[in-house]
Design an enzyme around this catalytic site. Structure first.
Site, PDB file in Angstrom:
ATOM      1  N   LYS A 122       0.835  -1.216   0.000  1.00  0.00           N
ATOM      2  CA  LYS A 122       0.000   0.000   0.000  1.00  0.00           C
ATOM      3  C   LYS A 122       0.865   1.261   0.000  1.00  0.00           C
ATOM      4  O   LYS A 122       0.609   2.191  -0.749  1.00  0.00           O
ATOM      5  CB  LYS A 122      -0.933   0.015   1.229  1.00  0.00           C
TER       6      LYS A 122
ATOM      7  N   ARG B 258      11.971  -6.946   4.651  1.00  0.00           N
ATOM      8  CA  ARG B 258      11.996  -5.504   4.377  1.00  0.00           C
ATOM      9  C   ARG B 258      13.134  -4.833   5.167  1.00  0.00           C
ATOM     10  O   ARG B 258      13.331  -5.110   6.343  1.00  0.00           O
ATOM     11  CB  ARG B 258      10.656  -4.885   4.783  1.00  0.00           C
TER      12      ARG B 258
ATOM     13  N   ARG C  99       0.715  -8.626  14.073  1.00  0.00           N
ATOM     14  CA  ARG C  99       0.078  -7.629  13.187  1.00  0.00           C
ATOM     15  C   ARG C  99      -0.901  -8.292  12.233  1.00  0.00           C
ATOM     16  O   ARG C  99      -1.955  -7.728  11.924  1.00  0.00           O
ATOM     17  CB  ARG C  99       1.149  -6.872  12.389  1.00  0.00           C
TER      18      ARG C  99
HETATM   19  P1  AMP Z   1       1.768   0.436   9.348  1.00  0.00           P
HETATM   20  O1  AMP Z   1       2.986   1.223   9.004  1.00  0.00           O
HETATM   21  O2  AMP Z   1       0.544   0.896   8.617  1.00  0.00           O
HETATM   22  O3  AMP Z   1       1.982  -1.061   9.234  1.00  0.00           O
HETATM   23  O4  AMP Z   1       1.457   0.743  10.901  1.00  0.00           O
HETATM   24  C1  AMP Z   1       2.391   0.424  11.911  1.00  0.00           C
HETATM   25  C2  AMP Z   1       1.701   0.414  13.260  1.00  0.00           C
HETATM   26  O5  AMP Z   1       1.157   1.702  13.559  1.00  0.00           O
HETATM   27  C3  AMP Z   1       0.526  -0.539  13.419  1.00  0.00           C
HETATM   28  O6  AMP Z   1       0.918  -1.868  13.707  1.00  0.00           O
HETATM   29  C4  AMP Z   1      -0.217   0.101  14.578  1.00  0.00           C
HETATM   30  O7  AMP Z   1       0.414  -0.149  15.813  1.00  0.00           O
HETATM   31  C5  AMP Z   1      -0.074   1.593  14.273  1.00  0.00           C
HETATM   32  N1  AMP Z   1      -1.163   2.081  13.397  1.00  0.00           N
HETATM   33  C6  AMP Z   1      -1.041   2.540  12.122  1.00  0.00           C
HETATM   34  N2  AMP Z   1      -2.226   2.934  11.640  1.00  0.00           N
HETATM   35  C7  AMP Z   1      -3.141   2.705  12.614  1.00  0.00           C
HETATM   36  C8  AMP Z   1      -4.551   2.892  12.729  1.00  0.00           C
HETATM   37  N3  AMP Z   1      -5.269   3.375  11.709  1.00  0.00           N
HETATM   38  N4  AMP Z   1      -5.136   2.542  13.900  1.00  0.00           N
HETATM   39  C9  AMP Z   1      -4.440   2.062  14.925  1.00  0.00           C
HETATM   40  N5  AMP Z   1      -3.110   1.842  14.887  1.00  0.00           N
HETATM   41  C10 AMP Z   1      -2.451   2.163  13.748  1.00  0.00           C
END
Ligand code: AMP
Length: 203
Positions: A13, A122, A166
């Site tokens: 994404k 990654r 995750r």
């Molecule tokens: P990402 O980079 O999108 O994989 O996000 C990394 C981490 O940030 C996630 O595992 C969550 O801990 C937190 N996070 C990101 N976006 C959200 C969201 N919309 N709601 C809650 N936690 C989030």
């Protein structure tokens, strides 16, 4: 055009959001990137490093402030938000109050096993933030950024234990959003198990 990119962590994404943002000149808003910035790290790190969701109240405040900025007037790309039904409903409510809507939701389809492989391979340059993948997109010199000549790092939540957490959080909280947006007739599915350029072409 107001877009949401939906899909399992590691489905590309962020990579595609950057390309869409450049081509159509609309901002890429990644809640994950926001939480990794210095100003948010202190409060949020305890959630991010464990792979669990940051409380909705915090996320919603940040996202509402961000999409109300002038650069979002002609559109925005949401990457990593919403991540559960409550966030999606709150977003709809907020946009409705501003006479706006989400136009399309791009759903990046990727098997969980491919996501695990991608996330654990990654690596990131700590200076220019370029993403590498040790298998599909390795740097020229082992573990060294091609542009900055420094050692690459791994995100604290890209270790196998946190990746598994995750993915469970995704299945339980975020996957129901596929039906939520299907019911609104906004969902467009794409095969994310292809090279970056092919995925971008299908977008
Ligand atoms: P990402 O980079 O999108 O994989 O996000 C990394 C981490 O940030 C996630 O595992 C969550 O801990 C937190 N996070 C990101 N976006 C959200 C969201 N919309 N709601 C809650 N936690 C989030």
């Amino acid at each position: 055009m107001n877009l949401i990119l939906l899909g399992v962590p590691g489905s590309g994404k962020g990579t595609q959001a950057k390309l869409i943002s450049k081509k159509y000149n609309i901002p890429h808003i990644s809640t994950g990137d926001i939480f990794r910035t210095k100003s948010h790290k202190k409060v949020i790190a305890k959630y991010v490093t464990k792979g669990i969701l940051v409380p909705d109240k915090i996320v919603l405040e940040i996202i509402e402030e961000r999409i109300s900025r002038p650069d979002c007037r002609s559109g925005f790309i949401l990457d990593g938000f919403p991540r559960n039904i409550n966030q999606a409903q709150s977003l709809d409510k907020y946009l409705n109050s501003k006479n706006k809507i989400i136009n399309k939701v791009l759903y990046f389809k990727l098997p969980i096993q491919s996501a695990i492989k991608r996330l654990t391979a990654r690596r990131i340059c700590p200076i220019c933030s370029k993403n590498y993948n040790l298998i599909s997109e390795p740097p020229q010199k082992e573990n060294i950024c091609d542009s900055c000549n420094v050692s690459l790092t791994q995100r604290t939540d890209d270790t196998i234990k946190t990746v598994k957490k995750r993915l469970t959080v995704y299945t339980q909280n975020t996957k129901p959003l596929i039906l939520y947006y299907k019911n609104q007739n906004k969902l467009r599915e794409l095969n994310a198990d292809k090279p970056v350029n092919n995925v971008f072409q299908s977008i």
